[in-house]
Design a protein around this motif. Structure first.
Motif, PDB file in Angstrom:
ATOM      1  N   ALA A   1      -6.288  18.165   3.484  1.00 57.24           N
ATOM      2  CA  ALA A   1      -5.938  19.559   3.754  1.00 57.24           C
ATOM      3  C   ALA A   1      -5.006  20.117   2.684  1.00 57.24           C
ATOM      4  O   ALA A   1      -5.049  21.313   2.381  1.00 57.24           O
ATOM      5  N   TRP A   2      -4.172  19.256   2.086  1.00 63.71           N
ATOM      6  CA  TRP A   2      -3.188  19.717   1.111  1.00 63.71           C
ATOM      7  C   TRP A   2      -3.473  19.207  -0.297  1.00 63.71           C
ATOM      8  O   TRP A   2      -2.633  19.348  -1.181  1.00 63.71           O
ATOM      9  N   GLY A   3      -4.631  18.618  -0.531  1.00 65.28           N
ATOM     10  CA  GLY A   3      -5.046  18.218  -1.875  1.00 65.28           C
ATOM     11  C   GLY A   3      -4.082  17.268  -2.571  1.00 65.28           C
ATOM     12  O   GLY A   3      -3.682  17.504  -3.712  1.00 65.28           O
ATOM     13  N   ARG A   4      -3.743  16.158  -1.935  1.00 68.26           N
ATOM     14  CA  ARG A   4      -2.670  15.313  -2.433  1.00 68.26           C
ATOM     15  C   ARG A   4      -3.127  14.077  -3.199  1.00 68.26           C
ATOM     16  O   ARG A   4      -2.326  13.182  -3.451  1.00 68.26           O
ATOM     17  N   PHE A   5      -4.396  13.994  -3.584  1.00 75.52           N
ATOM     18  CA  PHE A   5      -4.826  12.747  -4.216  1.00 75.52           C
ATOM     19  C   PHE A   5      -4.191  12.553  -5.589  1.00 75.52           C
ATOM     20  O   PHE A   5      -3.997  11.423  -6.044  1.00 75.52           O
ATOM     21  N   GLY A   6      -3.815  13.643  -6.260  1.00 74.62           N
ATOM     22  CA  GLY A   6      -3.154  13.502  -7.551  1.00 74.62           C
ATOM     23  C   GLY A   6      -1.796  12.841  -7.425  1.00 74.62           C
ATOM     24  O   GLY A   6      -1.446  11.956  -8.214  1.00 74.62           O
ATOM     25  N   ARG A   7      -1.005  13.253  -6.453  1.00 73.22           N
ATOM     26  CA  ARG A   7       0.320  12.646  -6.312  1.00 73.22           C
ATOM     27  C   ARG A   7       0.225  11.228  -5.784  1.00 73.22           C
ATOM     28  O   ARG A   7       1.036  10.372  -6.130  1.00 73.22           O
ATOM     29  N   LEU A   8      -0.774  10.920  -4.954  1.00 73.30           N
ATOM     30  CA  LEU A   8      -0.918   9.555  -4.473  1.00 73.30           C
ATOM     31  C   LEU A   8      -1.318   8.615  -5.606  1.00 73.30           C
ATOM     32  O   LEU A   8      -0.841   7.477  -5.679  1.00 73.30           O
ATOM     33  N   MET A   9      -2.186   9.070  -6.508  1.00 71.05           N
ATOM     34  CA  MET A   9      -2.520   8.255  -7.675  1.00 71.05           C
ATOM     35  C   MET A   9      -1.258   7.900  -8.458  1.00 71.05           C
ATOM     36  O   MET A   9      -1.045   6.745  -8.846  1.00 71.05           O
TER      37      MET A   9
ATOM     38  N   GLU B   1      -1.985  -1.700  -5.727  1.00 77.94           N
ATOM     39  CA  GLU B   1      -3.375  -1.478  -6.119  1.00 77.94           C
ATOM     40  C   GLU B   1      -4.141  -0.586  -5.154  1.00 77.94           C
ATOM     41  O   GLU B   1      -5.311  -0.280  -5.396  1.00 77.94           O
ATOM     42  N   LEU B   2      -3.479  -0.140  -4.073  1.00 74.33           N
ATOM     43  CA  LEU B   2      -4.178   0.637  -3.053  1.00 74.33           C
ATOM     44  C   LEU B   2      -3.290   1.750  -2.525  1.00 74.33           C
ATOM     45  O   LEU B   2      -2.105   1.538  -2.236  1.00 74.33           O
ATOM     46  N   GLY B   3      -3.876   2.940  -2.402  1.00 74.80           N
ATOM     47  CA  GLY B   3      -3.232   4.051  -1.717  1.00 74.80           C
ATOM     48  C   GLY B   3      -4.144   4.559  -0.629  1.00 74.80           C
ATOM     49  O   GLY B   3      -5.367   4.614  -0.812  1.00 74.80           O
ATOM     50  N   VAL B   4      -3.583   4.914   0.516  1.00 73.75           N
ATOM     51  CA  VAL B   4      -4.376   5.499   1.593  1.00 73.75           C
ATOM     52  C   VAL B   4      -3.825   6.878   1.912  1.00 73.75           C
ATOM     53  O   VAL B   4      -2.610   7.063   2.048  1.00 73.75           O
ATOM     54  N   GLY B   5      -4.704   7.856   1.975  1.00 69.81           N
ATOM     55  CA  GLY B   5      -4.334   9.225   2.298  1.00 69.81           C
ATOM     56  C   GLY B   5      -5.009   9.630   3.599  1.00 69.81           C
ATOM     57  O   GLY B   5      -6.230   9.690   3.673  1.00 69.81           O
ATOM     58  N   VAL B   6      -4.205   9.875   4.627  1.00 64.11           N
ATOM     59  CA  VAL B   6      -4.724  10.174   5.957  1.00 64.11           C
ATOM     60  C   VAL B   6      -4.759  11.689   6.154  1.00 64.11           C
ATOM     61  O   VAL B   6      -3.742  12.359   5.981  1.00 64.11           O
ATOM     62  N   ASP B   7      -5.923  12.213   6.512  1.00 66.66           N
ATOM     63  CA  ASP B   7      -6.036  13.647   6.699  1.00 66.66           C
ATOM     64  C   ASP B   7      -5.534  14.053   8.085  1.00 66.66           C
ATOM     65  O   ASP B   7      -5.256  13.216   8.954  1.00 66.66           O
ATOM     66  N   GLU B   8      -5.450  15.354   8.300  1.00 63.29           N
ATOM     67  CA  GLU B   8      -4.915  15.882   9.555  1.00 63.29           C
ATOM     68  C   GLU B   8      -5.819  15.544  10.738  1.00 63.29           C
ATOM     69  O   GLU B   8      -7.039  15.436  10.620  1.00 63.29           O
ATOM     70  N   ASN B   9      -5.180  15.382  11.898  1.00 57.91           N
ATOM     71  CA  ASN B   9      -5.868  15.109  13.170  1.00 57.91           C
ATOM     72  C   ASN B   9      -6.720  13.838  13.087  1.00 57.91           C
ATOM     73  O   ASN B   9      -7.746  13.716  13.735  1.00 57.91           O
TER      74      ASN B   9
ATOM     75  N   VAL C   1       0.855  -1.182   0.000  1.00 54.09           N
ATOM     76  CA  VAL C   1       0.000   0.000   0.000  1.00 54.09           C
ATOM     77  C   VAL C   1       0.890   1.231   0.000  1.00 54.09           C
ATOM     78  O   VAL C   1       1.964   1.236   0.606  1.00 54.09           O
ATOM     79  N   GLN C   2       0.464   2.266  -0.729  1.00 57.17           N
ATOM     80  CA  GLN C   2       1.151   3.549  -0.665  1.00 57.17           C
ATOM     81  C   GLN C   2       0.433   4.447   0.337  1.00 57.17           C
ATOM     82  O   GLN C   2      -0.796   4.385   0.470  1.00 57.17           O
ATOM     83  N   VAL C   3       1.189   5.295   1.019  1.00 57.18           N
ATOM     84  CA  VAL C   3       0.672   6.096   2.125  1.00 57.18           C
ATOM     85  C   VAL C   3       0.982   7.564   1.868  1.00 57.18           C
ATOM     86  O   VAL C   3       2.084   7.912   1.432  1.00 57.18           O
ATOM     87  N   ASP C   4       0.012   8.431   2.150  1.00 54.55           N
ATOM     88  CA  ASP C   4       0.244   9.871   2.099  1.00 54.55           C
ATOM     89  C   ASP C   4      -0.434  10.516   3.300  1.00 54.55           C
ATOM     90  O   ASP C   4      -1.327   9.917   3.923  1.00 54.55           O
TER      91      ASP C   4
END
Length: 349
Positions: free
Chosen positions: A171-179, A188-196, A163-166
């Motif tokens: 808050a920082w609009g990072r779904f493009g770089r995670l893709m 096949e999976l990326g997870v992006g964890v938001d603040e707090n 899994v890739q992690v961001d």
């Protein structure tokens, strides 16, 4: 194996839900690495105060880039780590962590303790470093345009796999770089964890979302991308590939006729992704549109950018629940398609 607690950054001192998860999985005598910080003494002071207020007995593992040649090999530091019940990596620059620790007895001991069941938590850079390779930098738009602040992947600690992690994700609009990271690494999976907010990843069983905002899941299949937003109490079962929504949330079935023609001209802007997705699942429309491009100062200009189409699929679901203690809505499997565009702007008549 121990449990990994991935925190998206900006952890607030009053977030009892996240601290309770860290306490459960890492124990009270927690070793805090401030290695990522450019001001490690200040990082230790702030984190120590937060952890003590939540009932921990924090221990400072004070390894920095400057002293790693000695401290990362010091028997006294290794004995200190042996006495800890778990570990926490504070924020800063994740590259400092790997540069200081790779190939050292401290990292070997951390891996052994993790294998034996000690929990490891991280916030911001401390979350990014958990993957291997890890995301070391880059913005979403630049990454897709192929110029400027583009995606950087570097070796990480690899405590989470396949899994890739961001982090700071919504808050920082990072779904493009995670893709792009998911594509380049070949998972096949990326997870992006938001603040707090935290994602609790045990060795076996469902992964649970804890905290104030969302964790985004980006699933890549041969046919399409899908994005989901999970909130406090929601889970993801990696063995089954299924999302388990908290029973306190109810499926949304009645569309809101006011929510039509959903468009954002700053799709990588702060928290635009949850704004679009939560409205799309309440809308009678089948799709929403997002744009991102660099504007010019001149009256007329042409610019490169991207267009993102979010669309409902047969698997798309929206859920509504109480707003406290976390985010109100959960969204499951909205389709996602991203393409490059050329934008032309001319003065109006």
């Amino acid at each position: 194996m121990g449990t990994v607690v991935l925190i998206g950054g900006a952890l607030q001192a009053d977030n009892r839900a996240v601290f309770a998860s860290i306490l459960e999985h890492c124990g009270p005598r927690i070793g805090i690495f401030t290695t990522a910080s450019s001001h490690p003494a200040q990082s230790w002071e702030g984190n120590a105060a937060m952890f003590r207020a939540q009932g921990f007995d924090p221990q400072h593992i004070g390894i920095t880039l400057e002293n790693a040649a000695s401290l990362a090999h010091d028997p006294a530091v290794l004995r200190q780590m042996e006495s800890c019940s778990g570990f926490f990596f504070a924020g800063g620059d994740q590259r400092r962590i790997t540069q200081a620790l790779q190939g050292t007895p401290v990292l070997a001991l951390l891996r052994r303790r993790f294998t034996e069941g000690a929990g490891v938590a991280g916030s911001s850079a401390g979350t990014a470093v958990m993957a291997d390779p890890m995301i070391a930098g880059g913005s979403s738009l630049d990454t897709w345009l192929g110029e400027g602040d583009t995606l950087s992947l570097q070796p990480g600690l690899g405590l989470v796999r396949k899994v890739q992690v961001d982090q700071h994700f919504l808050a920082w609009g990072r779904f493009g770089r995670l893709m792009r990271a998911v594509e380049q690494v070949g998972v096949e999976l990326g997870v992006g964890v938001d603040e707090n907010t935290a994602l609790v990843v045990p060795e076996r069983g469902p992964w649970e979302v804890v905290g104030a905002s969302h964790v985004a899941f980006l699933e890549r299949t041969p046919a399409l991308w899908q994005v989901s937003l999970l909130a406090q109490g929601d889970c993801y079962d990696p063995a089954l590939g299924e999302f388990l929504i908290h029973l306190g949330r109810s499926p949304m079935t009645e569309p809101d006729p006011e929510l039509k023609n959903l468009v954002s001209t700053d799709v990588f802007g702060p928290r635009i992704l949850p704004w679009l997705l939560t409205r799309l699942v309440q809308s009678p429309d089948p799709a929403a549109l997002g744009l991102s491009f660099r504007a010019g100062l001149e009256d007329s200009f042409s610019a490169r950018g991207v267009r993102v189409r979010f669309f409902k699929s047969p698997e798309t679901r929206g859920y509504d629940g109480p707003s406290a203690p976390g985010a109100r809505y959960s969204v499951v499997r909205v389709g996602l398609a991203l393409e490059a565009i050329q934008v032309h702007v001319e003065p109006g008549a």
